[in-house]
Motif scaffolding. Structure first.
Motif, PDB file in Angstrom:
ATOM      1  N   LEU A  45       0.817  -1.206   0.000  1.00 19.10           N
ATOM      2  CA  LEU A  45       0.000   0.000   0.000  1.00 19.10           C
ATOM      3  C   LEU A  45       0.857   1.264   0.000  1.00 19.10           C
ATOM      4  O   LEU A  45       0.554   2.225  -0.711  1.00 19.10           O
ATOM      5  N   ILE A  46       1.923   1.261   0.785  1.00 17.39           N
ATOM      6  CA  ILE A  46       2.833   2.416   0.827  1.00 17.39           C
ATOM      7  C   ILE A  46       3.430   2.653  -0.561  1.00 17.39           C
ATOM      8  O   ILE A  46       3.439   3.780  -1.061  1.00 17.39           O
ATOM      9  N   ASN A  47       3.899   1.596  -1.195  1.00 14.41           N
ATOM     10  CA  ASN A  47       4.482   1.724  -2.529  1.00 14.41           C
ATOM     11  C   ASN A  47       3.442   2.128  -3.564  1.00 14.41           C
ATOM     12  O   ASN A  47       3.726   2.938  -4.456  1.00 14.41           O
ATOM     13  N   SER A  48       2.234   1.610  -3.442  1.00 15.58           N
ATOM     14  CA  SER A  48       1.155   1.995  -4.351  1.00 15.58           C
ATOM     15  C   SER A  48       0.820   3.469  -4.202  1.00 15.58           C
ATOM     16  O   SER A  48       0.561   4.162  -5.191  1.00 15.58           O
ATOM     17  N   CYS A  49       0.831   3.956  -2.982  1.00 12.39           N
ATOM     18  CA  CYS A  49       0.569   5.367  -2.743  1.00 12.39           C
ATOM     19  C   CYS A  49       1.637   6.236  -3.387  1.00 12.39           C
ATOM     20  O   CYS A  49       1.328   7.251  -4.027  1.00 12.39           O
ATOM     21  N   LYS A  50       2.883   5.844  -3.232  1.00 11.96           N
ATOM     22  CA  LYS A  50       3.977   6.620  -3.840  1.00 11.96           C
ATOM     23  C   LYS A  50       3.836   6.665  -5.360  1.00 11.96           C
ATOM     24  O   LYS A  50       4.062   7.709  -5.976  1.00 11.96           O
ATOM     25  N   ILE A  51       3.432   5.555  -5.945  1.00 11.34           N
ATOM     26  CA  ILE A  51       3.211   5.526  -7.391  1.00 11.34           C
ATOM     27  C   ILE A  51       2.059   6.445  -7.767  1.00 11.34           C
ATOM     28  O   ILE A  51       2.142   7.216  -8.719  1.00 11.34           O
ATOM     29  N   ASP A  52       0.984   6.385  -6.996  1.00 14.31           N
ATOM     30  CA  ASP A  52      -0.173   7.245  -7.270  1.00 14.31           C
ATOM     31  C   ASP A  52       0.195   8.722  -7.133  1.00 14.31           C
ATOM     32  O   ASP A  52      -0.213   9.542  -7.965  1.00 14.31           O
ATOM     33  N   LEU A  53       0.951   9.055  -6.099  1.00  9.62           N
ATOM     34  CA  LEU A  53       1.404  10.436  -5.933  1.00  9.62           C
ATOM     35  C   LEU A  53       2.213  10.879  -7.144  1.00  9.62           C
ATOM     36  O   LEU A  53       2.007  11.973  -7.683  1.00  9.62           O
ATOM     37  N   ASN A  54       3.117  10.025  -7.587  1.00  9.69           N
ATOM     38  CA  ASN A  54       3.961  10.353  -8.734  1.00  9.69           C
ATOM     39  C   ASN A  54       3.127  10.523 -10.005  1.00  9.69           C
ATOM     40  O   ASN A  54       3.345  11.459 -10.779  1.00  9.69           O
ATOM     41  N   LEU A  55       2.180   9.637 -10.224  1.00 14.16           N
ATOM     42  CA  LEU A  55       1.316   9.735 -11.400  1.00 14.16           C
ATOM     43  C   LEU A  55       0.472  11.007 -11.392  1.00 14.16           C
ATOM     44  O   LEU A  55       0.145  11.550 -12.450  1.00 14.16           O
ATOM     45  N   ASN A  98       1.399  12.109   5.859  1.00  9.69           N
ATOM     46  CA  ASN A  98      -0.047  12.137   6.044  1.00  9.69           C
ATOM     47  C   ASN A  98      -0.755  11.526   4.842  1.00  9.69           C
ATOM     48  O   ASN A  98      -1.706  10.753   5.007  1.00  9.69           O
ATOM     49  N   ALA A  99      -0.311  11.856   3.639  1.00 10.21           N
ATOM     50  CA  ALA A  99      -0.929  11.296   2.434  1.00 10.21           C
ATOM     51  C   ALA A  99      -0.816   9.772   2.426  1.00 10.21           C
ATOM     52  O   ALA A  99      -1.792   9.072   2.125  1.00 10.21           O
ATOM     53  N   ILE A 100       0.359   9.252   2.759  1.00  8.38           N
ATOM     54  CA  ILE A 100       0.554   7.805   2.781  1.00  8.38           C
ATOM     55  C   ILE A 100      -0.337   7.160   3.834  1.00  8.38           C
ATOM     56  O   ILE A 100      -0.978   6.130   3.576  1.00  8.38           O
ATOM     57  N   CYS A 101      -0.422   7.766   4.997  1.00  3.58           N
ATOM     58  CA  CYS A 101      -1.279   7.216   6.058  1.00  3.58           C
ATOM     59  C   CYS A 101      -2.749   7.251   5.656  1.00  3.58           C
ATOM     60  O   CYS A 101      -3.490   6.289   5.892  1.00  3.58           O
ATOM     61  N   LEU A 102      -3.200   8.346   5.041  1.00  3.27           N
ATOM     62  CA  LEU A 102      -4.588   8.422   4.581  1.00  3.27           C
ATOM     63  C   LEU A 102      -4.875   7.374   3.508  1.00  3.27           C
ATOM     64  O   LEU A 102      -5.935   6.730   3.522  1.00  3.27           O
ATOM     65  N   TYR A 103      -3.941   7.198   2.590  1.00  2.76           N
ATOM     66  CA  TYR A 103      -4.094   6.192   1.539  1.00  2.76           C
ATOM     67  C   TYR A 103      -4.242   4.804   2.171  1.00  2.76           C
ATOM     68  O   TYR A 103      -5.114   4.024   1.778  1.00  2.76           O
ATOM     69  N   CYS A 104      -3.394   4.515   3.134  1.00  2.00           N
ATOM     70  CA  CYS A 104      -3.452   3.211   3.798  1.00  2.00           C
ATOM     71  C   CYS A 104      -4.754   3.044   4.571  1.00  2.00           C
ATOM     72  O   CYS A 104      -5.369   1.972   4.541  1.00  2.00           O
ATOM     73  N   LYS A 105      -5.203   4.090   5.250  1.00  2.00           N
ATOM     74  CA  LYS A 105      -6.479   4.013   5.961  1.00  2.00           C
ATOM     75  C   LYS A 105      -7.631   3.767   4.997  1.00  2.00           C
ATOM     76  O   LYS A 105      -8.560   3.024   5.312  1.00  2.00           O
TER      77      LYS A 105
END
Length: 90
Positions: free
Chosen positions: A23-33, A48-55
């Protein structure tokens, strides 16, 4: 970063570490995209963005849409900020 996510999700076991890292890696990819090119895990907005994505994507079914909306709003505001853009001097 995984420790911050586990704290946010109130997880004390290592049993979900692989899923959380995904999930953390998926969030980083989404942020980059979305246009967030500088992803510094020491930056509170990134954390915060990573934590919200995971939640939004891990076990908070009743509030998942609320967390997803908060993540998208934060992601989009960072994507518009020059603070999170790499400067390309080509």
């Amino acid at each position: 970063m995984i420790d911050a996510v586990k704290l946010t999700l109130r997880i004390t076991t290592d049993a979900f570490d692989d899923e959380l890292m995904m999930l953390i890696n998926s969030c980083k990819i989404d942020l980059n995209l979305a246009g967030v090119n500088i992803i510094n895990e020491d930056d509170d907005r990134i954390r915060n963005a990573i934590c919200l994505y995971c939640k939004a994507n891990f076990g908070y079914r009743d509030d998942s849409q609320k967390f997803q909306n908060a993540y998208i709003s934060l992601r989009d505001s960072m994507a518009l900020s020059s603070k999170y853009k790499e400067i390309n001097n080509e």
